[in-house]
Design a protein around this motif. Structure first.
Motif, PDB file in Angstrom:
ATOM      1  N   ALA A   1       0.615  -1.061  -0.087  1.00 18.82           N
ATOM      2  CA  ALA A   1      -0.046   0.036   0.002  1.00 18.82           C
ATOM      3  C   ALA A   1       0.922   1.166  -0.006  1.00 18.82           C
ATOM      4  O   ALA A   1       1.782   1.374   0.645  1.00 18.82           O
ATOM      5  CB  ALA A   1      -0.839  -0.036   1.330  1.00 18.82           C
ATOM      6  N   GLY A   2       0.421   2.239  -0.868  1.00 13.97           N
ATOM      7  CA  GLY A   2       1.404   3.358  -0.994  1.00 13.97           C
ATOM      8  C   GLY A   2       2.379   3.499  -1.866  1.00 13.97           C
ATOM      9  O   GLY A   2       3.034   4.400  -2.241  1.00 13.97           O
ATOM     10  N   GLY A   3       2.486   2.427  -2.763  1.00 14.98           N
ATOM     11  CA  GLY A   3       3.752   2.133  -3.788  1.00 14.98           C
ATOM     12  C   GLY A   3       4.935   2.176  -3.234  1.00 14.98           C
ATOM     13  O   GLY A   3       5.026   1.649  -2.231  1.00 14.98           O
ATOM     14  N   GLY A   4       5.727   2.962  -4.111  1.00 13.06           N
ATOM     15  CA  GLY A   4       7.108   3.180  -3.728  1.00 13.06           C
ATOM     16  C   GLY A   4       7.323   3.817  -2.422  1.00 13.06           C
ATOM     17  O   GLY A   4       8.403   3.874  -1.719  1.00 13.06           O
ATOM     18  N   SER A   5       6.245   4.914  -2.195  1.00  9.09           N
ATOM     19  CA  SER A   5       6.452   5.477  -0.757  1.00  9.09           C
ATOM     20  C   SER A   5       5.942   4.825   0.363  1.00  9.09           C
ATOM     21  O   SER A   5       5.849   5.471   1.317  1.00  9.09           O
ATOM     22  CB  SER A   5       5.926   6.914  -1.151  1.00  9.09           C
ATOM     23  N   GLY A   6       5.242   3.576   0.324  1.00 10.20           N
ATOM     24  CA  GLY A   6       4.809   3.153   1.243  1.00 10.20           C
ATOM     25  C   GLY A   6       5.840   2.478   2.119  1.00 10.20           C
ATOM     26  O   GLY A   6       7.063   2.459   2.187  1.00 10.20           O
ATOM     27  N   ALA A   7       5.330   1.984   3.414  1.00  6.89           N
ATOM     28  CA  ALA A   7       6.304   1.632   4.429  1.00  6.89           C
ATOM     29  C   ALA A   7       6.934   0.322   4.046  1.00  6.89           C
ATOM     30  O   ALA A   7       8.212   0.289   4.249  1.00  6.89           O
ATOM     31  CB  ALA A   7       5.395   1.366   5.781  1.00  6.89           C
ATOM     32  N   VAL A   8       6.265  -0.660   3.401  1.00 10.78           N
ATOM     33  CA  VAL A   8       7.085  -1.813   3.065  1.00 10.78           C
ATOM     34  C   VAL A   8       8.042  -1.487   1.987  1.00 10.78           C
ATOM     35  O   VAL A   8       9.278  -2.195   2.173  1.00 10.78           O
ATOM     36  CB  VAL A   8       6.142  -3.014   2.692  1.00 10.78           C
ATOM     37  N   ALA A   9       7.638  -0.830   0.965  1.00  7.28           N
ATOM     38  CA  ALA A   9       8.746  -0.488   0.080  1.00  7.28           C
ATOM     39  C   ALA A   9       9.810   0.397   0.597  1.00  7.28           C
ATOM     40  O   ALA A   9      11.044  -0.060   0.047  1.00  7.28           O
ATOM     41  CB  ALA A   9       8.055   0.287  -1.103  1.00  7.28           C
ATOM     42  N   GLN A  10       9.643   1.020   1.561  1.00  5.83           N
ATOM     43  CA  GLN A  10      10.737   1.916   1.950  1.00  5.83           C
ATOM     44  C   GLN A  10      11.606   1.284   2.786  1.00  5.83           C
ATOM     45  O   GLN A  10      13.009   1.217   2.938  1.00  5.83           O
ATOM     46  CB  GLN A  10      10.165   3.009   3.014  1.00  5.83           C
ATOM     47  N   SER A  11      11.049   0.243   3.679  1.00  2.00           N
ATOM     48  CA  SER A  11      11.933  -0.574   4.162  1.00  2.00           C
ATOM     49  C   SER A  11      12.846  -1.574   3.337  1.00  2.00           C
ATOM     50  O   SER A  11      13.782  -1.810   3.951  1.00  2.00           O
ATOM     51  CB  SER A  11      10.907  -1.654   5.273  1.00  2.00           C
ATOM     52  N   LEU A  12      12.103  -2.113   2.414  1.00  2.00           N
ATOM     53  CA  LEU A  12      12.924  -3.173   1.466  1.00  2.00           C
ATOM     54  C   LEU A  12      14.004  -2.308   0.911  1.00  2.00           C
ATOM     55  O   LEU A  12      15.276  -2.833   0.709  1.00  2.00           O
ATOM     56  CB  LEU A  12      11.923  -3.708   0.262  1.00  2.00           C
TER      57      LEU A  12
ATOM     58  N   ARG B   1      15.123  -6.784  -6.887  1.00  2.00           N
ATOM     59  CA  ARG B   1      13.872  -6.754  -6.318  1.00  2.00           C
ATOM     60  C   ARG B   1      13.723  -5.788  -5.066  1.00  2.00           C
ATOM     61  O   ARG B   1      12.559  -5.382  -4.702  1.00  2.00           O
ATOM     62  CB  ARG B   1      13.596  -8.118  -5.813  1.00  2.00           C
ATOM     63  N   LEU B   2      14.570  -5.504  -4.421  1.00  2.00           N
ATOM     64  CA  LEU B   2      14.777  -4.620  -3.608  1.00  2.00           C
ATOM     65  C   LEU B   2      14.582  -3.091  -3.824  1.00  2.00           C
ATOM     66  O   LEU B   2      14.062  -2.328  -3.169  1.00  2.00           O
ATOM     67  CB  LEU B   2      16.143  -4.623  -2.737  1.00  2.00           C
ATOM     68  N   GLY B   3      14.997  -2.793  -5.206  1.00  2.00           N
ATOM     69  CA  GLY B   3      14.553  -1.606  -5.871  1.00  2.00           C
ATOM     70  C   GLY B   3      15.495  -0.465  -5.360  1.00  2.00           C
ATOM     71  O   GLY B   3      15.360   0.745  -5.318  1.00  2.00           O
ATOM     72  N   ALA B   4      16.680  -0.828  -4.997  1.00  2.00           N
ATOM     73  CA  ALA B   4      17.667   0.053  -4.523  1.00  2.00           C
ATOM     74  C   ALA B   4      19.172  -0.603  -4.795  1.00  2.00           C
ATOM     75  O   ALA B   4      19.387  -1.855  -4.472  1.00  2.00           O
ATOM     76  CB  ALA B   4      17.720   0.252  -2.937  1.00  2.00           C
TER      77      ALA B   4
ATOM     78  N   ALA C   1      21.239   1.699  -0.590  1.00  2.00           N
ATOM     79  CA  ALA C   1      20.632   3.095   0.107  1.00  2.00           C
ATOM     80  C   ALA C   1      21.558   3.958   0.629  1.00  2.00           C
ATOM     81  O   ALA C   1      22.760   3.357   1.111  1.00  2.00           O
ATOM     82  CB  ALA C   1      19.624   2.867   1.072  1.00  2.00           C
ATOM     83  N   ALA C   2      21.426   5.179   0.671  1.00  2.00           N
ATOM     84  CA  ALA C   2      22.615   5.993   1.185  1.00  2.00           C
ATOM     85  C   ALA C   2      23.019   5.361   2.803  1.00  2.00           C
ATOM     86  O   ALA C   2      24.348   5.035   3.302  1.00  2.00           O
ATOM     87  CB  ALA C   2      22.183   7.542   1.543  1.00  2.00           C
ATOM     88  N   SER C   3      21.802   5.197   3.821  1.00  2.00           N
ATOM     89  CA  SER C   3      22.258   4.490   4.836  1.00  2.00           C
ATOM     90  C   SER C   3      21.571   3.545   5.338  1.00  2.00           C
ATOM     91  O   SER C   3      20.143   3.818   5.623  1.00  2.00           O
ATOM     92  CB  SER C   3      22.138   5.783   6.010  1.00  2.00           C
TER      93      SER C   3
END
Length: 162
Positions: free
Chosen positions: A23-34, A57-60, A63-65
């Motif tokens: 839920a929320g697409g790329g800005s959703g909580a699960v996507a951000q965690s992944l 699959r993680l989409g990154a 990440a910077a941190s």
């Protein structure tokens, strides 16, 4: 009558408590965690394939941190299954198993400790090149399948954690 049944089914589905994982697409909580997961290096060719499949699959690309680290150990086996009367192999099975841990970098806590795997059958033909190519293709496909299973399980663990 059908419209009434469809309406009843919709109402029952709405009340079941299901919610979309992404839920929320790329800005959703699960996507951000992944996106905040760093995949540690994995040994061997199978490890290289698995790390690339996980990164896709993680989409990154990193990440910077990162907030989490994913440690993976692979077990890649190739075994003969079908033996003909003249003792030649006619079928092989390639099995790829991954034991992995998702570690919270801030606390050192292991968020998830799990195992996933898959296998594929390979026909052994008279051309050695074709057989080797089939074995490599099976490894590539298995790394994608296992990575998908891992990401699904990781996403569920992260969603339940939030």
């Amino acid at each position: 009558m059908r419209a009434l049944l469809a309406l009843f089914a919709l109402l029952a589905l709405a009340g079941c408590g299901l919610s979309p994982m992404y839920a929320g697409g790329g800005s959703g909580a699960v996507a951000q965690s992944l996106a905040g997961i760093e995949v540690a290096p994995i040994e061997g060719r199978a490890g290289w394939l698995m790390r690339n499949a996980l990164a896709d699959r993680l989409g990154a690309a990193g990440a910077a941190s990162p907030r989490y680290r994913l440690d993976v150990r692979l077990d890649d086996e190739l075994e003969a299954l079908g033996i003909l009367a003249d003792d030649t192999v006619s079928r092989e099975r390639r099995t790829l198993r991954a034991r992995y841990q998702l570690v919270d970098l801030a606390s050192g806590e292991i968020v998830l400790d799990a195992t996933d795997g898959s296998d594929a059958g390979i026909d052994v033909v008279s051309s050695e090149y074709a057989t080797i190519a089939a074995e490599q293709t099976a490894l590539e496909n298995l790394s994608h399948v296992v990575a998908e299973r891992m990401i699904t399980r990781i996403a569920l663990a992260l969603r339940n954690r939030q």
